[in-house]
Design an enzyme around this catalytic site. Structure first.
Site, PDB file in Angstrom:
ATOM      1  N   THR A 139      49.359  89.001  81.311  1.00  0.00           N
ATOM      2  CA  THR A 139      50.648  89.445  81.857  1.00  0.00           C
ATOM      3  C   THR A 139      50.756  90.962  81.851  1.00  0.00           C
ATOM      4  O   THR A 139      51.217  91.563  82.827  1.00  0.00           O
ATOM      5  CB  THR A 139      51.811  88.811  81.056  1.00  0.00           C
ATOM      6  N   CYS A 140      50.332  91.586  80.772  1.00  0.00           N
ATOM      7  CA  CYS A 140      50.430  93.049  80.659  1.00  0.00           C
ATOM      8  C   CYS A 140      49.604  93.739  81.747  1.00  0.00           C
ATOM      9  O   CYS A 140      50.069  94.679  82.398  1.00  0.00           O
ATOM     10  CB  CYS A 140      49.948  93.508  79.287  1.00  0.00           C
ATOM     11  N   HIS A 141      48.382  93.282  81.913  1.00  0.00           N
ATOM     12  CA  HIS A 141      47.426  93.918  82.824  1.00  0.00           C
ATOM     13  C   HIS A 141      47.684  93.586  84.294  1.00  0.00           C
ATOM     14  O   HIS A 141      47.495  94.427  85.160  1.00  0.00           O
ATOM     15  CB  HIS A 141      46.009  93.494  82.431  1.00  0.00           C
TER      16      HIS A 141
END
Length: 169
Positions: A57-59
């Site tokens: 999700t972050c990337h």
């Protein structure tokens, strides 16, 4: 308790690798140095925290829109955009290179999520093998004072996403 609007942030010193165009590939990396919240005095700062560099999700969803909309944040008066995670400075540097932070976005390492814990945003992810993490949230600061902050309660990106943060400026 989570830091509140109107409060001054606690002081912190992070580790980071400054951008160097001569080292702008994944095969080389300079030594980390320090970066203090004192550098934010007198500035408007956006800090975006993520549980981990290179995580799904972050990337893929959270940070790319901040890179794409960097100029919009600057146009609305933000002096510094920083991305914070509990990863070490080398990982943060490699992640910044991968996502194209260059000299625009500062990739800060908050080892063991110490600063995030002081802010009330630290998240114990030991149950999934990740230890203490920074969680997913943002801070908008003006001269070290919080003017807006929100953290995600559920998985995914909503209140800490680039579009929502832009609406708070």
């Amino acid at each position: 308790m989570t830091i509140a609007i109107g409060e001054n942030i606690p002081s912190a010193t992070f580790r980071y690798v400054p951008y160097d165009p001569e080292l702008d590939n994944l095969e080389v990396c300079a030594a980390p140095t320090t970066y203090s919240t004192d550098q934010w005095a007198g500035k408007k700062v956006l800090v975006v925290a993520v549980p981990g560099a290179f995580t799904g999700t972050c990337h893929e969803q959270h940070i790319p829109p901040f890179v794409a909309k960097y100029d919009e944040f600057k146009a609305r008066g933000v002096d510094v955009v920083a991305v914070l995670a509990a990863n070490d400075a080398w990982v943060m540097n490699a992640w910044g290179k991968t996502l194209g932070f260059k000299d625009k976005i500062v990739a800060l390492s908050d080892p063991n999520a110490e600063w995030a814990i002081k802010l009330g945003y630290g998240k114990d992810m030991s149950g999934v093998g990740m230890g203490w993490r920074t969680g997913r949230w943002y801070l908008l600061l003006d001269d070290l004072k919080v003017v807006a902050t929100e953290g995600e309660i559920k998985s995914g990106v909503s209140v800490s996403g680039a579009e929502h943060v832009l609406s708070r400026l």
